[in-house]
Design a protein around this motif. Structure first.
Motif, mmCIF file in Angstrom:
data_model
loop_
_atom_site.group_PDB
_atom_site.id
_atom_site.type_symbol
_atom_site.label_atom_id
_atom_site.label_comp_id
_atom_site.label_asym_id
_atom_site.label_seq_id
_atom_site.Cartn_x
_atom_site.Cartn_y
_atom_site.Cartn_z
ATOM 1 N N THR A 95 -65.038 96.778 -61.269
ATOM 2 C CA THR A 95 -65.581 95.550 -60.660
ATOM 3 C C THR A 95 -66.851 95.064 -61.352
ATOM 4 O OG1 THR A 95 -66.821 96.907 -59.090
ATOM 5 C CG2 THR A 95 -64.660 96.103 -58.387
ATOM 6 N N THR B 273 -77.875 94.925 -59.034
ATOM 7 C CA THR B 273 -78.721 94.345 -60.071
ATOM 8 C C THR B 273 -80.166 94.700 -59.775
ATOM 9 O OG1 THR B 273 -78.920 92.257 -58.842
ATOM 10 C CG2 THR B 273 -77.136 92.422 -60.460
ATOM 11 N N THR C 189 -80.548 95.315 -55.896
ATOM 12 C CA THR C 189 -79.935 94.337 -55.004
ATOM 13 C C THR C 189 -78.425 94.416 -55.137
ATOM 14 O OG1 THR C 189 -81.832 92.849 -55.218
ATOM 15 C CG2 THR C 189 -79.755 91.887 -54.419
ATOM 16 N N THR D 126 -74.595 93.453 -55.436
ATOM 17 C CA THR D 126 -73.840 92.290 -55.880
ATOM 18 C C THR D 126 -72.795 91.935 -54.822
ATOM 19 O OG1 THR D 126 -72.185 93.647 -56.991
ATOM 20 C CG2 THR D 126 -74.140 93.013 -58.280
ATOM 21 N N ASP D 127 -72.096 90.821 -55.031
ATOM 22 C CA ASP D 127 -71.022 90.443 -54.106
ATOM 23 C C ASP D 127 -69.950 91.523 -54.050
ATOM 24 O OD1 ASP D 127 -72.306 88.088 -53.540
ATOM 25 O OD2 ASP D 127 -71.098 86.859 -54.909
ATOM 26 N N ALA D 128 -69.677 92.153 -55.190
ATOM 27 C CA ALA D 128 -68.681 93.224 -55.217
ATOM 28 C C ALA D 128 -69.117 94.390 -54.339
ATOM 29 C CB ALA D 128 -68.462 93.696 -56.655
ATOM 30 N N LEU E 19 -71.090 94.230 -51.714
ATOM 31 C CA LEU E 19 -71.019 93.830 -50.304
ATOM 32 C C LEU E 19 -69.583 93.853 -49.803
ATOM 33 C CD1 LEU E 19 -73.614 90.899 -50.326
ATOM 34 C CD2 LEU E 19 -73.940 93.255 -49.541
ATOM 35 N N ARG E 20 -68.628 93.515 -50.682
ATOM 36 C CA ARG E 20 -67.216 93.591 -50.277
ATOM 37 C C ARG E 20 -66.771 95.038 -50.115
ATOM 38 N NH1 ARG E 20 -66.692 89.576 -54.304
ATOM 39 N NH2 ARG E 20 -65.855 91.135 -55.764
#
Length: 303
Positions: free
Chosen positions: A50, A55, A62, A64-66, A68-69
């Motif tokens: 992914t 980051t 922080t 990433t969107d990956a 959080l999914r």
């Protein structure tokens, strides 16, 4: 270490980074080295394909969107691993092992410890993990073994037994009433110090459901945490809602407008149906249901 165990270690390190915000803090929380945590993260990213899960930012790492999914799935794995460990560590026939119980803030802090003290006196091999939360813990994912909740469970595959309603009344400490007088009507409440909610929409809906239009603008103390609300009432800060059973405990509170204000709360004892064959789980479940029934009916009678 086999591959499945290693994979779980990777996810566990991922969750620690997500919660702690840095590799070093995650390593401390898991009692591992920072290079080990970093290696787990690299291996997880490589296996998932992914890309980066975190980051770098001035405040730390922080997600990433990956990431959080991925988080809710990793949390489900964590709950399943903890449930597996509880099951493996216990001996149902010997009444030993860990049982994880979740309850609302007030029930968990004020009522549940006494229930557990009683049953552990008979079965000293039991160990209890207590999670205090007003959120609906997912029993299907085994985030807890047994739940005591104030709302009807809607999930299937659960054993749910309704207890008698727990009743709320309006109470104040006698010292507050000595200083400010006793309100005789609901209109007179506006002249008093009211302990109410802050941003909890559920509390507002509950009051309106029973015809109580208390404007939050009149609340002198605005508190969503129910334990803090109860503490404020007990310390004579003002008038607020309290479970009738708790009001009878020291310091004893005075009930106000009893003929006009009483709010019933549903209460349920719940566990996953897969646990019904586990003797120790069933024993604790039945004990908690009986204890909640006694508490609810006793609290009502004390009014």
């Amino acid at each position: 270490m086999n591959e499945s165990h290693a994979a779980w270690d990777h996810y566990r390190s991922f969750l620690a980074i997500l919660r702690e915000g840095s590799l070093s803090a995650a390593a401390r929380s898991l009692k591992l080295t920072q290079p080990t945590i970093s290696r787990h993260l690299d291996q997880l990213e490589a296996s998932l394909g992914t890309g980066r899960l975190f980051t770098r930012a001035p405040q730390g790492l922080t997600p990433t969107d990956a990431a959080l999914r991925l988080a809710p799935h990793a949390q489900a794995m964590e709950s399943a691993a903890a449930a597996l460990q509880r099951s493996a560590a216990g001996d149902p026939s010997a009444m030993t092992g860990v049982i994880r119980i979740t309850a609302s803030d007030v029930i968990g802090a004020e009522v549940l410890p006494g229930f557990l003290r009683e049953i552990r006196a008979r079965h000293p091999g039991l160990v209890f993990e207590i999670s205090l939360s007003n959120q609906m813990t997912d029993l299907l994912r085994r985030e807890a073994d047994i739940a005591i909740r104030m709302t009807r469970p809607v999930q299937k595959a659960l054993i749910a037994r309704r207890c008698p309603d727990i009743r709320l009344g309006l109470f104040a400490h006698p010292e507050y009433l000595d200083r400010h007088g006793v309100p005789k009507t609901t209109d007179e409440l506006k002249e008093h110090v009211i302990i109410g909610f802050d941003r909890d929409p559920g509390a507002d809906r509950l009051l309106k459901q029973f015809g109580l239009s208390l404007d939050p603008a009149h609340f002198t103390y605005r508190i969503d945490n129910q334990i803090a609300q109860l503490s404020a009432i007990r310390q004579g800060c003002g008038i607020g809602f309290c479970q009738i059973g708790l009001a009878a405990r020291a310091p004893r509170l005075t009930r106000l407008l009893a003929d006009e204000i009483e709010i019933p709360l549903e209460s349920w004892t719940t566990m996953h149906e897969d646990l019904k064959g586990d003797q120790r789980m069933r024993l604790v479940f039945d004990h908690l249901h009986a204890a909640m029934t006694s508490y609810a009916t006793g609290g009502h009678q004390s009014a």
